[in-house]
Design a protein around this motif. Structure first.
Motif, PDB file in Angstrom:
ATOM      1  N   ASP A  23     -31.506 -31.346  12.920  1.00  0.00           N
ATOM      2  CA  ASP A  23     -30.205 -31.139  13.543  1.00  0.00           C
ATOM      3  C   ASP A  23     -29.157 -30.831  12.458  1.00  0.00           C
ATOM      4  O   ASP A  23     -29.422 -31.027  11.261  1.00  0.00           O
ATOM      5  CB  ASP A  23     -29.841 -32.423  14.301  1.00  0.00           C
ATOM      6  CG  ASP A  23     -28.504 -32.362  14.984  1.00  0.00           C
ATOM      7  OD1 ASP A  23     -28.143 -31.283  15.489  1.00  0.00           O
ATOM      8  OD2 ASP A  23     -27.807 -33.406  15.020  1.00  0.00           O
ATOM      9  N   LEU A 108     -32.084 -26.886  14.073  1.00  0.00           N
ATOM     10  CA  LEU A 108     -31.969 -26.743  15.527  1.00  0.00           C
ATOM     11  C   LEU A 108     -30.653 -27.385  15.931  1.00  0.00           C
ATOM     12  O   LEU A 108     -30.520 -28.612  15.915  1.00  0.00           O
ATOM     13  CB  LEU A 108     -33.160 -27.420  16.217  1.00  0.00           C
ATOM     14  CG  LEU A 108     -33.181 -27.424  17.738  1.00  0.00           C
ATOM     15  CD1 LEU A 108     -33.136 -26.008  18.307  1.00  0.00           C
ATOM     16  CD2 LEU A 108     -34.418 -28.165  18.254  1.00  0.00           C
ATOM     17  N   THR A 109     -29.673 -26.565  16.262  1.00  0.00           N
ATOM     18  CA  THR A 109     -28.330 -27.086  16.538  1.00  0.00           C
ATOM     19  C   THR A 109     -27.951 -26.846  17.992  1.00  0.00           C
ATOM     20  O   THR A 109     -28.136 -25.749  18.521  1.00  0.00           O
ATOM     21  CB  THR A 109     -27.293 -26.458  15.577  1.00  0.00           C
ATOM     22  OG1 THR A 109     -26.035 -27.100  15.758  1.00  0.00           O
ATOM     23  CG2 THR A 109     -27.122 -24.968  15.801  1.00  0.00           C
ATOM     24  N   ALA A 110     -27.426 -27.901  18.624  1.00  0.00           N
ATOM     25  CA  ALA A 110     -27.053 -27.813  20.037  1.00  0.00           C
ATOM     26  C   ALA A 110     -25.634 -27.281  20.159  1.00  0.00           C
ATOM     27  O   ALA A 110     -24.718 -27.985  20.572  1.00  0.00           O
ATOM     28  CB  ALA A 110     -27.174 -29.194  20.686  1.00  0.00           C
ATOM     29  N   LYS A 139     -33.851 -30.149  23.399  1.00  0.00           N
ATOM     30  CA  LYS A 139     -34.512 -29.949  22.102  1.00  0.00           C
ATOM     31  C   LYS A 139     -36.022 -30.156  22.157  1.00  0.00           C
ATOM     32  O   LYS A 139     -36.753 -29.553  21.363  1.00  0.00           O
ATOM     33  CB  LYS A 139     -33.860 -30.862  21.058  1.00  0.00           C
ATOM     34  CG  LYS A 139     -32.427 -30.419  20.739  1.00  0.00           C
ATOM     35  CD  LYS A 139     -31.925 -30.981  19.428  1.00  0.00           C
ATOM     36  CE  LYS A 139     -30.562 -30.382  19.068  1.00  0.00           C
ATOM     37  NZ  LYS A 139     -30.064 -30.841  17.759  1.00  0.00           N
ATOM     38  N   ALA A 142     -37.817 -27.000  22.871  1.00  0.00           N
ATOM     39  CA  ALA A 142     -37.628 -26.086  21.737  1.00  0.00           C
ATOM     40  C   ALA A 142     -38.595 -26.424  20.602  1.00  0.00           C
ATOM     41  O   ALA A 142     -39.196 -25.529  19.998  1.00  0.00           O
ATOM     42  CB  ALA A 142     -36.183 -26.152  21.248  1.00  0.00           C
ATOM     43  N   PHE A 156     -38.744 -34.613  13.260  1.00  0.00           N
ATOM     44  CA  PHE A 156     -37.501 -34.209  13.918  1.00  0.00           C
ATOM     45  C   PHE A 156     -36.410 -35.198  13.516  1.00  0.00           C
ATOM     46  O   PHE A 156     -36.589 -36.411  13.622  1.00  0.00           O
ATOM     47  CB  PHE A 156     -37.696 -34.198  15.436  1.00  0.00           C
ATOM     48  CG  PHE A 156     -36.449 -33.856  16.212  1.00  0.00           C
ATOM     49  CD1 PHE A 156     -35.909 -32.575  16.184  1.00  0.00           C
ATOM     50  CD2 PHE A 156     -35.804 -34.820  16.982  1.00  0.00           C
ATOM     51  CE1 PHE A 156     -34.761 -32.261  16.900  1.00  0.00           C
ATOM     52  CE2 PHE A 156     -34.658 -34.510  17.708  1.00  0.00           C
ATOM     53  CZ  PHE A 156     -34.142 -33.237  17.668  1.00  0.00           C
ATOM     54  N   ASP A 158     -32.289 -36.214  14.011  1.00  0.00           N
ATOM     55  CA  ASP A 158     -31.125 -35.986  14.878  1.00  0.00           C
ATOM     56  C   ASP A 158     -30.343 -37.294  14.982  1.00  0.00           C
ATOM     57  O   ASP A 158     -30.887 -38.376  14.764  1.00  0.00           O
ATOM     58  CB  ASP A 158     -31.599 -35.548  16.269  1.00  0.00           C
ATOM     59  CG  ASP A 158     -30.553 -34.743  17.026  1.00  0.00           C
ATOM     60  OD1 ASP A 158     -30.761 -33.528  17.217  1.00  0.00           O
ATOM     61  OD2 ASP A 158     -29.525 -35.336  17.436  1.00  0.00           O
ATOM     62  N   ASN A 163     -31.642 -36.361  22.355  1.00  0.00           N
ATOM     63  CA  ASN A 163     -32.426 -35.330  21.668  1.00  0.00           C
ATOM     64  C   ASN A 163     -33.722 -35.908  21.100  1.00  0.00           C
ATOM     65  O   ASN A 163     -34.789 -35.294  21.196  1.00  0.00           O
ATOM     66  CB  ASN A 163     -31.598 -34.707  20.543  1.00  0.00           C
ATOM     67  CG  ASN A 163     -30.369 -33.990  21.064  1.00  0.00           C
ATOM     68  OD1 ASN A 163     -30.348 -33.543  22.200  1.00  0.00           O
ATOM     69  ND2 ASN A 163     -29.347 -33.902  20.234  1.00  0.00           N
ATOM     70  N   VAL A 167     -37.639 -34.878  22.329  1.00  0.00           N
ATOM     71  CA  VAL A 167     -38.747 -34.450  21.462  1.00  0.00           C
ATOM     72  C   VAL A 167     -39.919 -35.415  21.607  1.00  0.00           C
ATOM     73  O   VAL A 167     -41.081 -34.999  21.642  1.00  0.00           O
ATOM     74  CB  VAL A 167     -38.276 -34.330  20.003  1.00  0.00           C
ATOM     75  CG1 VAL A 167     -39.451 -34.050  19.079  1.00  0.00           C
ATOM     76  CG2 VAL A 167     -37.228 -33.214  19.884  1.00  0.00           C
TER      77      VAL A 167
END
Ligand SMILES: [Mg+2]
Length: 218
Positions: A23, A108-110, A139, A142, A156, A158, A163, A167
């Protein structure tokens, strides 16, 4: 190979190495602290009474609560010029630099994809030269689209419970690392849930990740 709905991204090409999906806001770029500065500049203030922005913004002129629609507009304006405000999280670039010798790194940015170009330039200016995906889609799907059924370790990172758990649902073998730069909001954050490692800073996160991917500690 990768189909991520409603996303804009750089070219994504994975090697036969572990994958780290990372993130951006509150993980590699400060968000809360510069957004507070932006609010002050605009005549508002953020009062950290709960783990949210809407409902915690007040007018500095008369102390009234700033309506949610106005907070949303302030966020939109912030993101339009966030390269003037946001700064790197301490140690993030150095840690990712070391990890990139052992693993592929993808951001991976929201964030709404319309702000992607500003963010791309800001990241590159600070040495974060890893591919970035900008999407407001969940996410977990994704990360699944990225990693599929590859046999390599996957990580991952974040700050947000939802999020991390998304995942966890879609790619359950993932090492889930909760990291949040802003200490005030970190103290207010809900527990990230089962199966998530809480890192106190990047040095801690780096140790957790190296253990998971089988990299020596340097
Ligand atoms: Mg974040």
């Amino acid at each position: 190979m990768m189909l991520i709905p409603d996303a804009e991204h750089d070219e994504l090409r994975l090697s036969e190495r572990p994958l780290i999906v990372c993130d951006i806001d509150e993980v590699v770029l400060e968000f809360i602290t510069p957004f507070e500065a932006f609010l002050t500049h605009r005549g508002h203030e953020l009062r950290a009474t709960s783990f949210r922005l809407h409902g915690n913004v007040y007018s500095r002129t008369d102390g009234s609560k700033t309506p949610d629609d106005d907070v949303s507009q302030l966020l939109e304006t912030f993101f339009e010029s966030h390269d003037d405000w946001q700064t790197p999280v301490v140690e993030a670039a150095d840690s990712l630099g070391r990890l990139s010798a052992r693993a592929d790194i993808i951001f991976l940015t929201a964030m709404p994809p319309r702000h992607r170009d500003v963010r791309r330039r800001l990241l590159s200016r600070h040495g974060f030269d890893y591919p970035m995906i900008a999407t407001e889609s969940p996410k977990g799907p994704a990360v699944l689209a990225l990693h599929g059924d590859r046999p390599h370790p996957v990580v991952f990172i974040d700050d947000i419970f939802v999020n991390l758990q998304s995942v966890r649902t879609h790619v359950p073998q993932t090492l889930l690392v909760n990291l949040m730069a802003n200490e005030t909001f970190r103290a207010l954050a809900p527990h990230p849930g089962d199966g998530v490692d809480i890192a106190t800073d990047w040095a801690h996160a780096e140790t957790l990740i190296k253990t998971h991917i089988g990299a020596p500690p340097d």
